[in-house]
Design a protein around this motif. Structure first.
Motif, PDB file in Angstrom:
ATOM      1  N   GLU A  50       8.734   4.257  16.099  1.00 24.50           N
ATOM      2  CA  GLU A  50       7.637   5.008  15.495  1.00 24.50           C
ATOM      3  C   GLU A  50       7.720   4.797  13.993  1.00 24.50           C
ATOM      4  N   GLU A  51       6.672   4.262  13.404  1.00 24.22           N
ATOM      5  CA  GLU A  51       6.702   3.920  11.987  1.00 24.22           C
ATOM      6  C   GLU A  51       6.340   5.103  11.101  1.00 24.22           C
ATOM      7  N   ASN A  52       6.939   5.113   9.921  1.00 22.90           N
ATOM      8  CA  ASN A  52       6.562   6.085   8.899  1.00 22.90           C
ATOM      9  C   ASN A  52       5.849   5.307   7.805  1.00 22.90           C
ATOM     10  N   LEU A  53       4.557   5.382   7.799  1.00 21.77           N
ATOM     11  CA  LEU A  53       3.759   4.620   6.833  1.00 21.77           C
ATOM     12  C   LEU A  53       3.034   5.529   5.845  1.00 21.77           C
ATOM     13  N   ASN A  54       3.487   6.763   5.739  1.00 24.45           N
ATOM     14  CA  ASN A  54       2.849   7.701   4.824  1.00 24.45           C
ATOM     15  C   ASN A  54       3.494   7.623   3.446  1.00 24.45           C
ATOM     16  N   PRO A  55       2.735   7.909   2.392  1.00 19.42           N
ATOM     17  CA  PRO A  55       3.332   7.958   1.060  1.00 19.42           C
ATOM     18  C   PRO A  55       4.479   8.966   1.033  1.00 19.42           C
ATOM     19  N   ILE A  56       5.506   8.670   0.262  1.00 13.52           N
ATOM     20  CA  ILE A  56       6.651   9.561   0.157  1.00 13.52           C
ATOM     21  C   ILE A  56       6.295  10.678  -0.824  1.00 13.52           C
ATOM     22  N   MET A  93       3.648  -5.422  -6.848  1.00 17.25           N
ATOM     23  CA  MET A  93       3.856  -5.889  -5.477  1.00 17.25           C
ATOM     24  C   MET A  93       3.234  -7.270  -5.276  1.00 17.25           C
ATOM     25  N   SER A  94       2.135  -7.535  -5.950  1.00 20.39           N
ATOM     26  CA  SER A  94       1.514  -8.854  -5.882  1.00 20.39           C
ATOM     27  C   SER A  94       2.425  -9.915  -6.499  1.00 20.39           C
ATOM     28  N   ALA A  95       3.082  -9.557  -7.622  1.00 23.34           N
ATOM     29  CA  ALA A  95       4.011 -10.489  -8.271  1.00 23.34           C
ATOM     30  C   ALA A  95       5.218 -10.782  -7.388  1.00 23.34           C
ATOM     31  N   ALA A  96       5.556  -9.847  -6.498  1.00 17.09           N
ATOM     32  CA  ALA A  96       6.708 -10.013  -5.604  1.00 17.09           C
ATOM     33  C   ALA A  96       6.314 -10.502  -4.214  1.00 17.09           C
ATOM     34  N   GLU A  97       5.036 -10.772  -3.997  1.00 13.94           N
ATOM     35  CA  GLU A  97       4.555 -11.079  -2.649  1.00 13.94           C
ATOM     36  C   GLU A  97       5.244 -12.286  -2.014  1.00 13.94           C
ATOM     37  N   ALA A  98       5.373 -13.384  -2.724  1.00 15.59           N
ATOM     38  CA  ALA A  98       5.966 -14.592  -2.135  1.00 15.59           C
ATOM     39  C   ALA A  98       7.403 -14.338  -1.694  1.00 15.59           C
ATOM     40  N   VAL A  99       8.195 -13.715  -2.557  1.00 15.76           N
ATOM     41  CA  VAL A  99       9.585 -13.442  -2.190  1.00 15.76           C
ATOM     42  C   VAL A  99       9.649 -12.362  -1.103  1.00 15.76           C
ATOM     43  N   GLY A 100       8.751 -11.390  -1.165  1.00 11.61           N
ATOM     44  CA  GLY A 100       8.728 -10.343  -0.141  1.00 11.61           C
ATOM     45  C   GLY A 100       8.450 -10.900   1.241  1.00 11.61           C
ATOM     46  N   ARG A 101       7.473 -11.768   1.326  1.00  9.45           N
ATOM     47  CA  ARG A 101       7.145 -12.394   2.620  1.00  9.45           C
ATOM     48  C   ARG A 101       8.309 -13.261   3.114  1.00  9.45           C
ATOM     49  N   THR A 102       8.996 -13.926   2.190  1.00 11.47           N
ATOM     50  CA  THR A 102      10.152 -14.735   2.559  1.00 11.47           C
ATOM     51  C   THR A 102      11.282 -13.855   3.087  1.00 11.47           C
ATOM     52  N   ASP A 121       0.827  -1.213   0.000  1.00  9.85           N
ATOM     53  CA  ASP A 121       0.000   0.000   0.000  1.00  9.85           C
ATOM     54  C   ASP A 121       0.859   1.261   0.000  1.00  9.85           C
ATOM     55  N   LEU A 122       1.972   1.249   0.748  1.00 11.36           N
ATOM     56  CA  LEU A 122       2.884   2.395   0.788  1.00 11.36           C
ATOM     57  C   LEU A 122       3.453   2.659  -0.609  1.00 11.36           C
ATOM     58  N   VAL A 123       3.874   1.598  -1.281  1.00 12.47           N
ATOM     59  CA  VAL A 123       4.405   1.729  -2.642  1.00 12.47           C
ATOM     60  C   VAL A 123       3.316   2.250  -3.578  1.00 12.47           C
TER      61      VAL A 123
END
Length: 143
Positions: free
Chosen positions: A73-79, A29-38, A8-10
Protein backbone atom coordinates in the motif's frame (compact mmCIF):
# COMPACT_ATOMS: atom_id res chain seq x y z
CA UNK A 1 6.19 7.43 -14.26
CA UNK A 2 7.76 6.66 -10.85
CA UNK A 3 10.03 9.71 -11.03
CA UNK A 4 7.05 11.94 -11.85
CA UNK A 5 5.18 10.67 -8.78
CA UNK A 6 8.25 11.25 -6.57
CA UNK A 7 8.73 14.76 -8.00
CA UNK A 8 5.08 15.63 -7.30
CA UNK A 9 5.34 14.26 -3.74
CA UNK A 10 8.40 16.43 -3.10
CA UNK A 11 6.80 19.51 -4.68
CA UNK A 12 3.52 19.07 -2.80
CA UNK A 13 5.39 18.69 0.51
CA UNK A 14 7.48 21.81 -0.14
CA UNK A 15 4.40 23.75 -1.29
CA UNK A 16 2.89 23.52 2.22
CA UNK A 17 5.19 26.38 3.18
CA UNK A 18 4.14 29.84 2.10
CA UNK A 19 7.82 30.83 2.02
CA UNK A 20 8.84 28.11 -0.45
CA UNK A 21 8.05 27.53 -4.10
CA UNK A 22 6.51 24.36 -5.55
CA UNK A 23 8.02 25.44 -8.87
CA UNK A 24 11.53 25.52 -7.39
CA UNK A 25 11.05 22.00 -6.02
CA UNK A 26 9.92 20.78 -9.44
CA UNK A 27 12.92 22.48 -11.06
CA UNK A 28 15.27 20.71 -8.63
CA UNK A 29 13.60 17.36 -9.30
CA UNK A 30 13.84 18.03 -13.03
CA UNK A 31 17.60 18.65 -12.67
CA UNK A 32 17.87 15.28 -10.90
CA UNK A 33 15.57 13.38 -13.27
CA UNK A 34 18.21 11.51 -15.29
CA UNK A 35 20.06 10.26 -12.22
CA UNK A 36 16.78 9.57 -10.40
CA UNK A 37 15.50 7.37 -13.21
CA UNK A 38 18.86 5.58 -13.29
CA UNK A 39 18.72 4.93 -9.53
CA UNK A 40 15.16 3.61 -9.85
CA UNK A 41 16.03 1.34 -12.79
CA UNK A 42 19.08 -0.02 -10.96
CA UNK A 43 17.03 -0.80 -7.84
CA UNK A 44 19.09 1.59 -5.70
CA UNK A 45 16.04 3.47 -4.39
CA UNK A 46 14.84 0.24 -2.82
CA UNK A 47 17.74 0.30 -0.35
CA UNK A 48 18.76 3.98 -0.26
CA UNK A 49 16.36 6.88 0.08
CA UNK A 50 16.07 10.25 -1.54
CA UNK A 51 15.70 12.47 1.52
CA UNK A 52 13.76 15.71 1.44
CA UNK A 53 14.49 18.03 4.36
CA UNK A 54 11.97 20.87 4.66
CA UNK A 55 12.65 22.78 7.84
CA UNK A 56 12.34 20.13 10.58
CA UNK A 57 10.50 17.66 8.34
CA UNK A 58 12.54 14.72 7.02
CA UNK A 59 10.91 12.69 4.26
CA UNK A 60 12.71 9.54 3.09
CA UNK A 61 11.49 8.34 -0.30
CA UNK A 62 12.17 4.80 -1.46
CA UNK A 63 10.69 2.59 -4.16
CA UNK A 64 9.52 -1.00 -4.23
CA UNK A 65 9.45 -3.21 -7.30
CA UNK A 66 8.76 -6.81 -8.25
CA UNK A 67 6.21 -8.99 -6.48
CA UNK A 68 6.39 -6.87 -3.30
CA UNK A 69 5.08 -3.87 -5.23
CA UNK A 70 1.87 -5.73 -6.06
CA UNK A 71 0.89 -6.07 -2.41
CA UNK A 72 2.30 -2.82 -1.02
CA UNK A 73 0.00 0.00 0.00
CA UNK A 74 1.67 3.21 -1.15
CA UNK A 75 1.87 6.46 0.75
CA UNK A 76 1.78 9.13 -1.92
CA UNK A 77 0.44 11.99 0.17
CA UNK A 78 2.45 15.12 0.96
CA UNK A 79 4.26 14.85 4.29
CA UNK A 80 2.59 17.21 6.81
CA UNK A 81 4.49 19.68 8.95
CA UNK A 82 6.33 21.82 6.42
CA UNK A 83 4.03 24.85 6.71
CA UNK A 84 6.51 27.00 8.65
CA UNK A 85 9.65 25.96 6.76
CA UNK A 86 11.79 28.55 5.00
CA UNK A 87 14.35 26.21 3.44
CA UNK A 88 14.51 22.80 1.77
CA UNK A 89 17.16 20.45 0.39
CA UNK A 90 16.82 17.23 -1.59
CA UNK A 91 19.56 14.74 -0.71
CA UNK A 92 20.29 12.19 -3.43
CA UNK A 93 21.73 8.78 -2.59
CA UNK A 94 25.13 8.22 -4.15
CA UNK A 95 25.81 4.50 -4.68
CA UNK A 96 29.29 3.65 -5.89
CA UNK A 97 28.64 3.04 -9.58
CA UNK A 98 26.77 6.35 -9.94
CA UNK A 99 28.77 8.77 -7.74
CA UNK A 100 29.89 10.99 -10.60
CA UNK A 101 26.42 11.08 -12.14
CA UNK A 102 24.88 12.03 -8.77
CA UNK A 103 27.59 14.64 -8.19
CA UNK A 104 26.86 16.21 -11.58
CA UNK A 105 23.11 16.25 -10.90
CA UNK A 106 23.60 17.79 -7.44
CA UNK A 107 25.74 20.49 -9.01
CA UNK A 108 22.89 21.31 -11.39
CA UNK A 109 20.63 22.91 -8.79
CA UNK A 110 21.23 24.67 -5.47
CA UNK A 111 18.52 22.60 -3.73
CA UNK A 112 20.15 19.25 -4.59
CA UNK A 113 22.88 17.64 -2.50
CA UNK A 114 24.96 14.50 -2.66
CA UNK A 115 25.91 14.83 1.02
CA UNK A 116 24.60 12.58 3.77
CA UNK A 117 21.36 14.14 5.05
CA UNK A 118 21.45 15.59 8.57
CA UNK A 119 19.87 13.49 11.29
CA UNK A 120 16.32 14.57 12.07
CA UNK A 121 15.74 16.49 15.28
CA UNK A 122 14.07 14.31 17.87
CA UNK A 123 11.74 15.68 20.49
CA UNK A 124 13.20 14.70 23.88
CA UNK A 125 9.72 13.87 25.18
CA UNK A 126 9.29 11.15 22.56
CA UNK A 127 12.87 10.00 22.18
CA UNK A 128 12.75 7.24 24.78
CA UNK A 129 12.88 3.55 23.92
CA UNK A 130 9.84 2.13 22.15
CA UNK A 131 9.81 -0.85 24.53
CA UNK A 132 9.99 -0.40 28.29
CA UNK A 133 12.15 -3.43 29.07
CA UNK A 134 11.61 -3.18 32.83
CA UNK A 135 7.81 -3.27 32.51
CA UNK A 136 8.10 -6.17 30.09
CA UNK A 137 10.42 -8.05 32.48
CA UNK A 138 8.00 -7.56 35.40
CA UNK A 139 5.03 -8.72 33.30
CA UNK A 140 6.86 -11.89 32.26
CA UNK A 141 8.05 -12.73 35.81
CA UNK A 142 4.56 -12.22 37.26
CA UNK A 143 3.11 -14.96 35.07
Amino acid sequence: MTWTVIADLVADTVAQSSALSRTEALQAMSAAEAVGRTLIAGGHLQTQAITLVVGKVHCEITTVSGAAALTLEENLNPIPGAAGADDFTIYLPSPMPFRELVKAAAGGHARLSEAVPPAPEVNAAISGPLIDREVLRRAVTQR
